[in-house]
Design an enzyme around this catalytic site. Sequence first.
Site, PDB file in Angstrom:
ATOM      1  N   GLU B  43     -12.712 -19.683 -25.752  1.00  0.00           N
ATOM      2  CA  GLU B  43     -12.860 -20.121 -24.350  1.00  0.00           C
ATOM      3  C   GLU B  43     -12.571 -19.000 -23.371  1.00  0.00           C
ATOM      4  O   GLU B  43     -13.209 -18.867 -22.330  1.00  0.00           O
ATOM      5  CB  GLU B  43     -11.962 -21.324 -24.071  1.00  0.00           C
ATOM      6  CG  GLU B  43     -12.427 -22.630 -24.709  1.00  0.00           C
ATOM      7  CD  GLU B  43     -11.964 -22.788 -26.143  1.00  0.00           C
ATOM      8  OE1 GLU B  43     -11.252 -21.892 -26.658  1.00  0.00           O
ATOM      9  OE2 GLU B  43     -12.309 -23.819 -26.770  1.00  0.00           O
ATOM     10  N   HIS B 112      -6.880 -35.185 -25.436  1.00  0.00           N
ATOM     11  CA  HIS B 112      -8.319 -35.238 -25.144  1.00  0.00           C
ATOM     12  C   HIS B 112      -8.631 -36.342 -24.131  1.00  0.00           C
ATOM     13  O   HIS B 112      -9.719 -36.895 -24.139  1.00  0.00           O
ATOM     14  CB  HIS B 112      -9.120 -35.512 -26.431  1.00  0.00           C
ATOM     15  CG  HIS B 112      -9.377 -34.301 -27.268  1.00  0.00           C
ATOM     16  ND1 HIS B 112      -8.373 -33.483 -27.717  1.00  0.00           N
ATOM     17  CD2 HIS B 112     -10.530 -33.771 -27.756  1.00  0.00           C
ATOM     18  CE1 HIS B 112      -8.905 -32.504 -28.451  1.00  0.00           C
ATOM     19  NE2 HIS B 112     -10.204 -32.651 -28.480  1.00  0.00           N
TER      20      HIS B 112
END
Lengths: 344, 318
Positions: B43, B112
Amino acid sequence: MTLSNSNSPLARREALDDRLEQLRRMIEIRFVEERIQKLFAEGHVRGSTHLASGQEGVSVGIARSIDPDDIVTCTYRGHGHALALGLTPAGVIGEICGRVIGCAGGVGGSMHLVEPAIGLLPTAAIIGAGLPIACGAALAARARGTDRVAVAIFGDGSANIGAFHESLNFAAIQKLPVVFVCENNLYGEYTRIQLSTPVEDIAIRAASYNMPGVIVDGQDADKVAEAMATAVARARRGEGPSLVEMKTYRYSGHSRSDPATYRPAGELDAWLKRDPIDIFAERLTAETLLAAGGLDSLKTEVREAVETATAEVLDSPAPELGEIMAHVGAYSAGGDQRHLFWSN
Amino acid sequence: MTEDPTVIMMGEDIAAAGGPFKVTEGLLAVHGPQRVIDTPISEMAFMGAAVGAAVCGLKPIVEMMFIEFIGVALDQLTTQAATMRYLSRGKLTTPLVVRASAGAGQGFGCQHSQMLDHWFRGTPGLKVCVTSNARTTYGLLRSAIEDPDPVVVLEPRILYAEREEYEFDSSYRISLGRAEIVKAGKDATLLACGAMVRVAKEAAENSSADIEVIDMLTLWPWDRDTIMESVSRTGRLVTLEEATAGNGWGAEVVSSVAVEAFGSLKAPPHRITLPDAPVPYSGKLEARFLPSAAYVAEQVSALVSTNKTPMPWWRNAA
């Protein structure tokens, strides 16, 4: 010789084609940093500064090997690179003193030097932050069909940050036109490289990412330029990234509050014997480009120019309060006046 | 992407696989691997590359899959991209869009299921949007891609499973920084964003009070004018946030309204939030954790009828 006194960063960059100007610029970097240190003691500099005395050969060697429309990302130890790439002494000293004459108008400070006209993105105060950004610049160069390259300059400390590994991997997979330049000055902040890094040479890490990794004597500006030229040419040909490790040394500590007492006795003296300015001056003498006494007169001239720039800076005002909100976003006071690199 | 060749996308599994939520399905076939780029699980590298590409003339859209993944790349967005314009005195900008799925309700567990808009709202230089359906996603994304600054567009992942008819009009935009009145009303202004908009609508439909529902759409910069105007008409303000009480966007809105529209308030402003806890996994707990339409209707009705702020459910639950 007159060109480098120009106020135009681009003209100063172009002047670097000249051998004597290369020497002059290294001296300028040294003296500007000395002056910054003095300005600190005189109370004109806030926060901190990160000097790079001893690393001038790397800065000038890189700057003369790339074009002004190539992109450079760099760290907070970037005074030398900024000057080599073309920023004026007043632009650098002014920024560090927080005056409007500074390259970021005084809102950036010592760690954030910038000049789009010569490809210098704002220098980053976060270790390793410039590597992925350089990958993106390279990606854009290719997407826009140009042969421009991106150069990421970082220290040996960055080689242990995730961004280093992620960026080398990404650049290699994408075959990006980027040159990763590690200035290995043996210390990551206050910590000697052996205590933070299990390998002596950062360049060997290139093997993991299937790219060339070369070790360069960073004290020799010609060797720096030669290695850079090879890596830049490879990138321009579309053959992908390289990792170029400059073996160099910073004469001072990490920042102004660091007396560098952690260095082993004799280490600094040994490096001072291989000073990049002396090495380059000797070469120019051998090339009969520098006459006897030429170095001294060059130094006198540069010292005067740095003093003139310093006086100019101290005459320059602090930014107006409106500058606080002027360039936060497109909705802020400065509006949208962006300059997109390579947008044509 | 069809109209502007400088728009590219980067992210994990977005090209060949079409994304885990199939948000990018089919783009690779149309635009090719130079513009729809599958990245390694890195990322920091691809967020940073997007920053560099944006500064150098592309308009990258970074797909973060789950917004939590941005944690390892936050420096590039909040420290590098967000300061590029400021440090270059307006000469450089990063026209970068970060889109990600966000929010709770599907049993993904606490790592999440977060919104995390407060990470971005807390960073000057970034704009932050939350979409609430297909139309607002399209309208906001088009504006975000055209915006010269970095914009984070959060998409409630619970809505990916929903289906609605929406006829695309390529000229359609929702201006960043503008809220929308979803349902007019005169007794209270109920502000929501993202998945909470439909909760707010349902609550308003089932309430005895006449509630005005506003979709915030952009959380920074937020639509001060529309909200002040609405509150000055209704005299009551309720924010419905899929955010913890301590970090929600409503705190900023409520404090501004309290300061700027105090005279028009008939009741104290009220915030309906999540408790200050991670999102629980168990279906029973998660269902209680998120404000339901019934709970919101009850809270707003209590405010309207008593002009006093009701307690959140968790104060009484223990």
